[in-house]
Scaffold this active site. Structure first.
Site, PDB file in Angstrom:
ATOM      1  N   PHE A  83       0.847  -1.206   0.000  1.00  0.00           N
ATOM      2  CA  PHE A  83       0.000   0.000   0.000  1.00  0.00           C
ATOM      3  C   PHE A  83       0.875   1.246   0.000  1.00  0.00           C
ATOM      4  O   PHE A  83       1.790   1.373   0.817  1.00  0.00           O
ATOM      5  CB  PHE A  83      -0.907   0.018   1.243  1.00  0.00           C
ATOM      6  CG  PHE A  83      -1.731   1.270   1.371  1.00  0.00           C
ATOM      7  CD1 PHE A  83      -2.705   1.580   0.432  1.00  0.00           C
ATOM      8  CD2 PHE A  83      -1.528   2.161   2.424  1.00  0.00           C
ATOM      9  CE1 PHE A  83      -3.467   2.749   0.531  1.00  0.00           C
ATOM     10  CE2 PHE A  83      -2.283   3.329   2.539  1.00  0.00           C
ATOM     11  CZ  PHE A  83      -3.250   3.616   1.582  1.00  0.00           C
ATOM     12  N   GLY A  84       0.591   2.152  -0.909  1.00  0.00           N
ATOM     13  CA  GLY A  84       1.304   3.429  -0.967  1.00  0.00           C
ATOM     14  C   GLY A  84       0.351   4.574  -0.691  1.00  0.00           C
ATOM     15  O   GLY A  84      -0.734   4.653  -1.278  1.00  0.00           O
ATOM     16  N   TYR A  85       0.741   5.456   0.206  1.00  0.00           N
ATOM     17  CA  TYR A  85      -0.076   6.635   0.541  1.00  0.00           C
ATOM     18  C   TYR A  85       0.683   7.932   0.280  1.00  0.00           C
ATOM     19  O   TYR A  85       0.172   9.018   0.534  1.00  0.00           O
ATOM     20  CB  TYR A  85      -0.502   6.567   2.022  1.00  0.00           C
ATOM     21  CG  TYR A  85       0.683   6.494   2.970  1.00  0.00           C
ATOM     22  CD1 TYR A  85       1.265   5.262   3.293  1.00  0.00           C
ATOM     23  CD2 TYR A  85       1.262   7.643   3.491  1.00  0.00           C
ATOM     24  CE1 TYR A  85       2.365   5.186   4.134  1.00  0.00           C
ATOM     25  CE2 TYR A  85       2.358   7.580   4.335  1.00  0.00           C
ATOM     26  CZ  TYR A  85       2.905   6.346   4.652  1.00  0.00           C
ATOM     27  OH  TYR A  85       4.008   6.280   5.476  1.00  0.00           O
ATOM     28  N   GLY A  86       1.922   7.793  -0.175  1.00  0.00           N
ATOM     29  CA  GLY A  86       2.756   8.964  -0.463  1.00  0.00           C
ATOM     30  C   GLY A  86       3.269   8.859  -1.890  1.00  0.00           C
ATOM     31  O   GLY A  86       2.491   8.635  -2.823  1.00  0.00           O
ATOM     32  N   SER A  87       4.578   8.956  -2.043  1.00  0.00           N
ATOM     33  CA  SER A  87       5.150   8.968  -3.404  1.00  0.00           C
ATOM     34  C   SER A  87       4.890   7.672  -4.165  1.00  0.00           C
ATOM     35  O   SER A  87       4.893   7.664  -5.397  1.00  0.00           O
ATOM     36  CB  SER A  87       6.658   9.228  -3.340  1.00  0.00           C
ATOM     37  OG  SER A  87       7.291   8.228  -2.582  1.00  0.00           O
ATOM     38  N   GLU A 134      13.279   2.134   1.225  1.00  0.00           N
ATOM     39  CA  GLU A 134      12.358   2.843   2.101  1.00  0.00           C
ATOM     40  C   GLU A 134      12.856   3.061   3.525  1.00  0.00           C
ATOM     41  O   GLU A 134      12.062   3.258   4.421  1.00  0.00           O
ATOM     42  CB  GLU A 134      11.013   2.114   2.133  1.00  0.00           C
ATOM     43  CG  GLU A 134      10.437   1.785   0.785  1.00  0.00           C
ATOM     44  CD  GLU A 134      10.045   3.010  -0.032  1.00  0.00           C
ATOM     45  OE1 GLU A 134      10.248   4.141   0.460  1.00  0.00           O
ATOM     46  OE2 GLU A 134       9.566   2.832  -1.153  1.00  0.00           O
TER      47      GLU A 134
HETATM   48  C1  BEZ Z   1       4.341   5.567   0.397  1.00  0.00           C
HETATM   49  O1  BEZ Z   1       3.492   4.907   0.973  1.00  0.00           O
HETATM   50  O2  BEZ Z   1       4.105   6.156  -0.650  1.00  0.00           O
HETATM   51  C2  BEZ Z   1       5.716   5.656   0.988  1.00  0.00           C
HETATM   52  C3  BEZ Z   1       5.874   5.407   2.334  1.00  0.00           C
HETATM   53  C4  BEZ Z   1       7.137   5.500   2.869  1.00  0.00           C
HETATM   54  C5  BEZ Z   1       8.222   5.841   2.088  1.00  0.00           C
HETATM   55  C6  BEZ Z   1       8.044   6.081   0.720  1.00  0.00           C
HETATM   56  C7  BEZ Z   1       6.785   5.990   0.180  1.00  0.00           C
END
Ligand code: BEZ
Length: 265
Positions: A17-21, A108
């Site tokens: 799951f990605g919530y950022g980049s 990460e």
């Molecule tokens: C993400 O979920 O997009 C993310 C989380 C931690 C580091 C980089 C990306």
């Protein structure tokens, strides 16, 4: 494009799951990208970034997830947060899971640790793309998520929104301008669903736009945001948002168009 539509037991699958980049910078070797949400968390720009959007001398700010019950005990200037944290779940091609896990461990760090959380696909997602359990039922998908918890050294905690916006405006790291990360996230969230906006992100984005207009710092960034509009497939690596100094996405020769990987330059 050959996507494997057979449905192995959920235990056979690895979803991230990605919530950022990660929303607009996919991991390598995924074959499904599903918009949706997790719950029990609040997304905040409370993690210092020394390696991507800042430097050890001048760390930028990136998002992390805060456990909602912990967040409720804090004094946050942004005192509301949606129940659902929207993002994207990626299924990693089963044959590449070991390789991807190894790569993600490298990518990460900087304060983030691995956690697992149930992911709820958006209502309009084709159910045939989702895993089912051993009884043939489809529930939330178990996903790996990276979280910078409050005990990590890069965790910053609540900040005055205007000071945070000024900080983001000033910051830059090997992956580019911190403001491009912020605006990229705003745009990526808007693309997921009519309900996937996040006030914390929008308010900071608006503040940084105001600062950029004052300082004349928005033009280059806007060009990069335009490049981020088609986040899954990068038709030409040189045209993609992904050309960080360290991480260039490139299509993998014979593999179909959804499969991308990063190479270290
Ligand atoms: C993400 O979920 O997009 C993310 C989380 C931690 C580091 C980089 C990306």
């Amino acid at each position: 494009m050959s996507i494997n539509n057979s449905l192995p037991d959920e235990n056979d699958e690895f979803w991230l799951f990605g919530y950022g980049s990660l929303i607009w910078k996919p991991p390598p070797h995924f074959d499904r990208r599903i918009p949706g949400w997790v719950t029990g968390y609040v997304r905040r720009f409370w993690q210092a970034s020394e390696d991507h959007r800042g430097t050890p001398e001048a760390p930028g700010r990136v998002v992390t997830l805060i456990d909602r019950s912990f967040w409720e005990q804090l004094t946050d200037h942004h005192d509301t947060a949606p129940d659902k944290v929207w993002g994207v779940a990626y299924r990693i091609i089963p044959d590449r899971v070991a390789e991807v896990k190894e790569y993600l461990d490298i990518r990460e760090i900087n304060g983030y640790t691995i956690h697992y959380t149930p992911f709820h696909p958006a209502a309009d997602v084709d159910p045939s793309l989702l895993p089912h359990d051993s009884r043939g039922e489809k529930g939330p998908v178990k996903t790996l998520v990276y979280i910078g918890t409050p005990d990590n050294e890069q965790f910053v905690g609540p900040q005055d929104p205007q000071e945070l916006a000024e900080h983001i405006y000033r910051s830059e790291g090997p992956s580019g301008l911190n403001r491009d990360y912020l605006w990229g996230l705003e745009k990526a969230l808007d693309s997921l669903s009519p309900e996937s906006g996040d006030e914390h992100v929008t308010d900071l984005s608006n503040r940084v736009r105001t600062i950029a207009a004052r300082e004349g710092g928005g033009i280059q960034a806007d060009k990069q945001i335009l490049r981020a509009q088609f986040p899954v497939v990068s038709p030409d690596p040189e045209e993609s948002l992904h050309h960080d100094h360290h991480h260039h996405f490139k299509k993998v020769g014979s593999v179909e168009e959804q499969e991308e990987t990063e190479k270290t330059s």
